[in-house]
Design an enzyme around this catalytic site. Structure first.
Site: not given
Ligand code: BGC
Length: 768
Positions: A284
């Site tokens: 993530d």
């Molecule tokens: C979130 C994810 C997301 C990623 C990319 C993160 O802050 O937890 O769910 O896919 O950002 O945007």
């Protein structure tokens, strides 16, 4: 029993194997191997690096210096960069790099790309997996035309605590419904052929137990027993993987003291070894770097070592693999074979998508022009939005409203809020293209006078609009009061300790109700709100979530009876946040709550029960359930027991009913939930029509993980409940008769460095 569980197990292995074969055919493997053999270490680490785009005047672009990095082979993928023309130009640059490896473009395409569908929790409220699959299919058709190859969806986290803002992004609290929705979305995004130009990699996220954030506070620890992990939090991931999900995202949280980004046990162990999954594991956002504040890595280099070793292939945003790992590989602290394994998975994904054959196949300006917001996409969004609306209450048949009403007052800031209409994560969606509730009502009743007052908004305590709201309410024959949360009051990092109506809205409800006019409350929110303070005092309430581009039309369809509501809650609606976590499939305890017995499990200041239970949702017609029957009073482990019931539409209009089947294992070696969903069916019934619905129950429906973490079924009595919600059910009982206790044990396939002990033989079933 043995036959049944053996079959279940074989099916899992076959599906994983066929996915593996597709991904790792000999040609692909030869191609990827020869490429890896020619790559420098820096080029390899570049492939593992994902760089975020930035939003400028011309849309999302690569950040400053990005084009040079592409040319040098230092980026494997971008996130948040799209647009057919722009991604084509970036691919052209990638083809100027030494090895000409095309880029992957990834983005959060969660509930639509340009045509926005209902937020995920709302889609789950439809209990209609085919419609949800179609929503994901349309999202992929639009997103791929704009150059995207990879979506960070579906989010399959189980959420039992409505304080957690990200409850909006998943399918709710139930692992069975969650698994069905997870698989439907994966099928929708990926289609049947990943190399087709309108399919994209799906990512099951956030692996795992992210929704168990303690206190409902995002990113917080998940303190979850291993059996709960396996029975509640892991199943939707397993379902997504079985449906062929080619990507999984690690979650920010720790599980049992180990942050998932550093968890060999969960990533290389459960996901890859136990489940035989060979897809792309992405971190993530800065998840690798966060191993430092988690306190398991002293610095960013150590964080990189841990994450790569655990099986995290792609480093999103941190750039630690690229910037820190090279000397560590050279010194032997990081094994080159781990780097190569991760690089292979990235290259295989690119191969599967067909990018080595034609790197521009997804960047198609003509297709982009034709598909975005296409009329049939909007129609599908409206259809699903109607099905996602949950009618919570409808006293005295307040709804549907007559189209002949002279004056209708629409009150509330959310009624005109295009951004909240779309909800969060809107990719290329535009607020100005969303039909708001006010717009939808105006279109539906062109001959009525529709008056609007803002009343209050959800973010401030300002009550200065109350007087105007009361004035328009007094003029009206009926009031549609649109209240709830604006879209930034749920979703990532938007956790709330109080989950009632925010701002001055509760006061607004009181003021409008005091006019004595018929009031219909339309709730817009990303979480099940606690509305006990006013639920009793208004005659009709519909939970409309954030329904996307067609929200206003869908809400009006239901308000005026052009559509009969059929959504059911995929989450429990509590009375107050103080009840959290609250979920229907809880344990009984040794002292289940009894009203007038003090020393039982309850509160002294609020009932223990929910305001509206999981599975609840009304219709404009009525359904009765009769003649619940089982194909036999007993079941042997290898049998299929058929549960049947007759459902009749006893009202005066056609409607859809979602028939729900729950079980309860009365006595187990571990305590069992009071109810567990094990089947549902959406039916359309004409007035007076009866349909008989049957559900097969097999061994897998009765299984759970025991204290040795074996998947077991145990002999004894089971209750079966069938009905219109988790509480309004008919009941029957059967006995599982086989004196033995049957276990399916799983042994991981050989995985390098895999050390976590798992007992038993692969796919073996033993009964004793
Ligand atoms: C979130 C994810 C997301 C990623 C990319 C993160 O802050 O937890 O769910 O896919 O950002 O945007």
């Amino acid at each position: 029993m043995m036959a049944r569980l053996a079959i279940v197990c074989a099916a899992v292995l076959v599906s994983a194997a066929s996915v593996a074969a597709q991904a790792r055919g000999p040609r692909a493997t030869r191609f990827v191997d020869s490429l890896v053999a020619r790559m420098t270490l820096d080029e390899k680490l570049g492939q593992l690096t994902q760089v975020p785009g930035r939003w400028g005047d011309t849309g999302p672009t690569v950040p400053e210096g990005g084009q040079e990095e592409i040319r040098r082979g230092q980026v494997g993928s971008f996130l948040g960069v799209f647009g057919a023309g722009y991604t084509r130009r970036m691919q052209e640059i990638a083809l100027q790099s030494r090895l000409k490896i095309p880029l992957l473009f990834a983005h959060d395409v969660i509930h639509g790309f340009r045509t926005i569908f209902p937020v995920s929790i709302a889609e789950a409220a439809s209990w209609d997996p085919e419609a949800v699959e179609r929503s994901a299919r349309i999202a992929a058709i639009e997103a791929t035309a704009a150059g995207l190859h990879w979506t960070f969806a579906p989010m399959v986290d189980i959420a039992r605590d409505a304080r957690w803002g990200r409850i909006v992004e998943g399918a709710g609290e139930d692992p069975y419904l969650g698994s069905i929705m997870a698989a439907a979305r994966v099928r929708g995004f990926q289609g049947t052929d990943l190399s087709a130009s309108n399919t994209m990699l799906a990512t099951a996220k956030h692996f795992v137990a992210y929704g168990a954030a303690e206190g409902g506070r995002d990113y917080n620890i998940a303190d979850v027993p291993e059996v709960t992990l396996r029975d509640i939090y892991l199943p939707p991931f397993h379902a997504a993987v079985d449906a062929g999900a080619r990507s999984v995202m690690a979650s920010f949280n720790e599980v049992a003291g180990v942050p998932v980004h550093a968890s060999e046990r969960l990533i290389d162990g459960v996901l890859r070894a136990e489940w035989g999954w060979n897809g792309l594991l992405v971190s993530d956002w800065t998840g690798v770097l966060e191993l430092v504040p988690h306190g398991v890595a002293a610095d960013s280099a150590a964080a990189g070592v841990l994450a790569l070793r655990a099986g995290v292939d792609v480093d999103m945003v941190s750039r630690i693999y690229l910037n820190k790992l090279s000397p560590l590989v050279r010194s032997g602290r990081v094994a080159m074979r781990d780097v190569d394994a991760a690089v292979r998975r990235v290259l295989h994904a690119k191969y599967e998508l067909g990018l080595f054959t034609d790197p521009y196949r997804y960047s198609d300006t003509t297709r982009e022009r034709q598909t975005l917001l296409a009329a049939d996409h909007r129609a599908a969004a409206r259809e699903l939005a109607r099905k996602a609306i949950v009618l919570l209450k409808n006293e005295g048949r307040t709804l549907p409203l007559a189209k002949s009403l002279g004056t209708i007052a629409v009150i509330g800031s959310l009624a005109t809020d295009g951004r909240s209409t779309n909800g969060n994560w809107t990719a290329a969606g535009r607020p100005e293209e969303a039909v708001t509730v006010l717009d939808g009502i105006r279109r539906a009743v062109p001959s009525s006078r529709v008056v609007y007052a803002r009343g209050a908004d959800s973010a401030t305590a300002d009550t200065s609009g109350f007087a105007e709201a009361v004035r328009v309410a007094r003029e009206a024959d009926a009031v549609v009061l649109v209240v709830g949360e604006h879209q930034e009051q749920s979703a990532e990092a938007n956790n709330r300790a109080f989950i009632g109506l925010p701002g001055a809205q509760e006061g607004l409800v009181r003021a409008v109700r005091a006019t004595g006019k018929p009031v219909v409350v339309v709730l817009m929110s990303g979480r099940p709100l606690a509305i006990a303070s006013f639920a009793d005092s208004v005659p009709a309430i519909m939970n409309a979530w954030y329904l996307g581009t067609e929200m206003g039309n869908a809400v009006a369809d239901v308000l005026f009876g052009d559509a009969n509501p059929s959504g059911k809650l995929p989450v429990t609606m509590a009375r107050t946040a103080g009840q959290m976590p609250l979920y229907y499939n809880h344990k009984n305890t040794g002292r289940p709550p009894v009203v007038d017995q003090k020393y039982t499990s309850k509160y002294i200041d609020v009932p223990w029960t929910p305001l509206y239970p999981f599975g609840h949702g009304l219709s404009y017609t009525t359904f009765t359930y009769r003649n619940l029957r089982l194909s036999a009073p007993t079941m042997r482990p290898g049998d299929t027991l058929v549960v049947s019931v007759d459902v009749t539409n006893t009202g005066d209009r056609a409607g859809d009913e979602v028939v729900q089947l729950y079980i309860r294992d009365e006595v187990g070696t571990l305590t069992r939930p009071v109810k567990e969903l094990r089947g549902f069916r959406r039916l359309t019934l004409q007035p007076g029509e009866t349909q008989s619905v049957s559900f097969p129950l097999g061994a897998k429906d009765l299984a759970f993980h025991d204290s040795a973490l074996d998947l077991v079924i145990e002999p004894g009595f089971f209750r079966v409940y069938v009905g219109t919600s988790s509480e309004r059910v008919e009941e029957a009982r059967f006995e599982l008769v086989d004196a033995r206790r049957c276990t399916k044990r799983v042994l991981p396939r050989a995985v390098p460095r895999f050390t976590w002990p798992v007992k038993g033989r692969a796919g073996g079933v033993t009964c004793r």
